[in-house]
Motif scaffolding. Structure first.
Motif, PDB file in Angstrom:
ATOM      1  N   ALA A  52       0.840  -1.203   0.000  1.00 40.74           N
ATOM      2  CA  ALA A  52       0.000   0.000   0.000  1.00 40.74           C
ATOM      3  C   ALA A  52       0.874   1.251   0.000  1.00 40.74           C
ATOM      4  O   ALA A  52       0.597   2.213  -0.741  1.00 40.74           O
ATOM      5  N   SER A  53       1.929   1.234   0.799  1.00 40.31           N
ATOM      6  CA  SER A  53       2.835   2.371   0.861  1.00 40.31           C
ATOM      7  C   SER A  53       3.495   2.627  -0.502  1.00 40.31           C
ATOM      8  O   SER A  53       3.542   3.761  -0.980  1.00 40.31           O
ATOM      9  N   ARG A  54       3.937   1.560  -1.127  1.00 44.52           N
ATOM     10  CA  ARG A  54       4.580   1.702  -2.447  1.00 44.52           C
ATOM     11  C   ARG A  54       3.598   2.191  -3.508  1.00 44.52           C
ATOM     12  O   ARG A  54       3.966   2.967  -4.383  1.00 44.52           O
ATOM     13  N   ALA A  55       2.361   1.728  -3.429  1.00 48.24           N
ATOM     14  CA  ALA A  55       1.351   2.155  -4.400  1.00 48.24           C
ATOM     15  C   ALA A  55       1.150   3.665  -4.346  1.00 48.24           C
ATOM     16  O   ALA A  55       0.852   4.296  -5.373  1.00 48.24           O
ATOM     17  N   ILE A  56       1.335   4.243  -3.185  1.00 50.86           N
ATOM     18  CA  ILE A  56       1.195   5.695  -3.051  1.00 50.86           C
ATOM     19  C   ILE A  56       2.518   6.389  -3.374  1.00 50.86           C
ATOM     20  O   ILE A  56       2.581   7.258  -4.246  1.00 50.86           O
ATOM     21  N   GLU A  57       3.576   5.988  -2.677  1.00 50.90           N
ATOM     22  CA  GLU A  57       4.864   6.686  -2.807  1.00 50.90           C
ATOM     23  C   GLU A  57       5.441   6.644  -4.212  1.00 50.90           C
ATOM     24  O   GLU A  57       5.985   7.638  -4.686  1.00 50.90           O
ATOM     25  N   PHE A  58       5.354   5.502  -4.890  1.00 49.47           N
ATOM     26  CA  PHE A  58       5.955   5.377  -6.222  1.00 49.47           C
ATOM     27  C   PHE A  58       5.201   6.178  -7.278  1.00 49.47           C
ATOM     28  O   PHE A  58       5.691   6.337  -8.390  1.00 49.47           O
ATOM     29  N   ASN A  59       4.016   6.664  -6.937  1.00 50.39           N
ATOM     30  CA  ASN A  59       3.226   7.428  -7.900  1.00 50.39           C
ATOM     31  C   ASN A  59       3.102   8.907  -7.529  1.00 50.39           C
ATOM     32  O   ASN A  59       2.297   9.630  -8.101  1.00 50.39           O
ATOM     33  N   MET A  60       3.903   9.329  -6.553  1.00 52.82           N
ATOM     34  CA  MET A  60       3.915  10.729  -6.141  1.00 52.82           C
ATOM     35  C   MET A  60       5.324  11.288  -6.334  1.00 52.82           C
ATOM     36  O   MET A  60       6.312  10.574  -6.167  1.00 52.82           O
ATOM     37  N   ASP A  61       5.404  12.560  -6.654  1.00 53.36           N
ATOM     38  CA  ASP A  61       6.691  13.225  -6.844  1.00 53.36           C
ATOM     39  C   ASP A  61       7.016  14.030  -5.587  1.00 53.36           C
ATOM     40  O   ASP A  61       6.373  15.045  -5.306  1.00 53.36           O
ATOM     41  N   ARG A  62       8.019  13.586  -4.853  1.00 52.69           N
ATOM     42  CA  ARG A  62       8.393  14.286  -3.612  1.00 52.69           C
ATOM     43  C   ARG A  62       9.031  15.651  -3.902  1.00 52.69           C
ATOM     44  O   ARG A  62       9.084  16.501  -3.027  1.00 52.69           O
ATOM     45  N   GLU A  63       9.516  15.848  -5.102  1.00 52.68           N
ATOM     46  CA  GLU A  63      10.062  17.172  -5.479  1.00 52.68           C
ATOM     47  C   GLU A  63       8.911  18.179  -5.589  1.00 52.68           C
ATOM     48  O   GLU A  63       9.072  19.350  -5.287  1.00 52.68           O
ATOM     49  N   GLU A  64       7.776  17.688  -6.002  1.00 54.03           N
ATOM     50  CA  GLU A  64       6.599  18.549  -6.168  1.00 54.03           C
ATOM     51  C   GLU A  64       5.899  18.808  -4.831  1.00 54.03           C
ATOM     52  O   GLU A  64       5.437  19.911  -4.551  1.00 54.03           O
ATOM     53  N   HIS A  65       5.820  17.778  -3.996  1.00 58.29           N
ATOM     54  CA  HIS A  65       5.137  17.904  -2.701  1.00 58.29           C
ATOM     55  C   HIS A  65       5.788  16.953  -1.702  1.00 58.29           C
ATOM     56  O   HIS A  65       5.730  15.743  -1.886  1.00 58.29           O
ATOM     57  N   ASP A  66       6.392  17.504  -0.659  1.00 59.15           N
ATOM     58  CA  ASP A  66       7.055  16.675   0.338  1.00 59.15           C
ATOM     59  C   ASP A  66       6.024  16.188   1.357  1.00 59.15           C
ATOM     60  O   ASP A  66       5.154  16.951   1.786  1.00 59.15           O
TER      61      ASP A  66
END
Length: 155
Positions: A52-66
């Motif tokens: 579940a964590s990977r499904a969210i994290e791998f599809n979000m850009d941390r450069e755009e929103h931390d």
């Protein structure tokens, strides 16, 4: 608001692939700390939380929103919140705190979309004579009357 909606979308997409899991709670703090609490018909494994964590994290850009993300299973200390959670605990002893502050403890016997049914077992004085008699009765409790319900842990 776009950020939160995207997190919800990704989580829902993941849960669509895992019908045995369901969401208990999704919390966002002011500092974008995200907490996801999951439960499952057969429990929740560490691997389920990682997926579940990977499904969210791998599809979000941390450069755009931390953000920080924590995915966990609903533990025994977590209150039962959904009919599906109650159904998972059929046959177990639970303690229910009603909206009027009355506490009821019994075996969870039935669950439907509107209410739960507990089997209450207790001793009461005999109608005639001395001593006590064992009593077993069913009590239906609508979800709207439940303030909090916890699985009772007995050792």
């Amino acid at each position: 608001m776009e950020f939160r909606k995207r997190i919800e979308e990704l989580l829902n997409e993941f849960l669509e692939t895992r019908k045995d899991l369901f969401l208990i709670d999704l919390k966002f703090s002011a500092g974008d700390d995200i907490t996801v609490i999951l439960d499952g018909d057969n429990g929740v494994s560490l691997q389920d939380c990682l997926d579940a964590s990977r499904a969210i994290e791998f599809n979000m850009d941390r450069e755009e929103h931390d953000f920080s993300l924590q995915v966990m299973s609903a533990g025994l200390s977590e209150p039962l919140a959904t009919p599906r959670q109650f159904a998972k605990n059929l046959g177990r002893e639970i303690e229910v705190l009603l909206n009027d502050s009355e506490k009821i403890e019994g075996e969870l016997a039935k669950v439907d979309e509107e209410k739960i049914t507990l089997i209450l077992r207790y001793r009461k004085p005999k109608d005639i004579g001395k001593g006590k008699v064992d009593v077993e009765e069913e009590k239906e409790i609508p979800y709207s009357e439940i303030k909090k319900a916890l699985v009772t842990i007995k050792f």
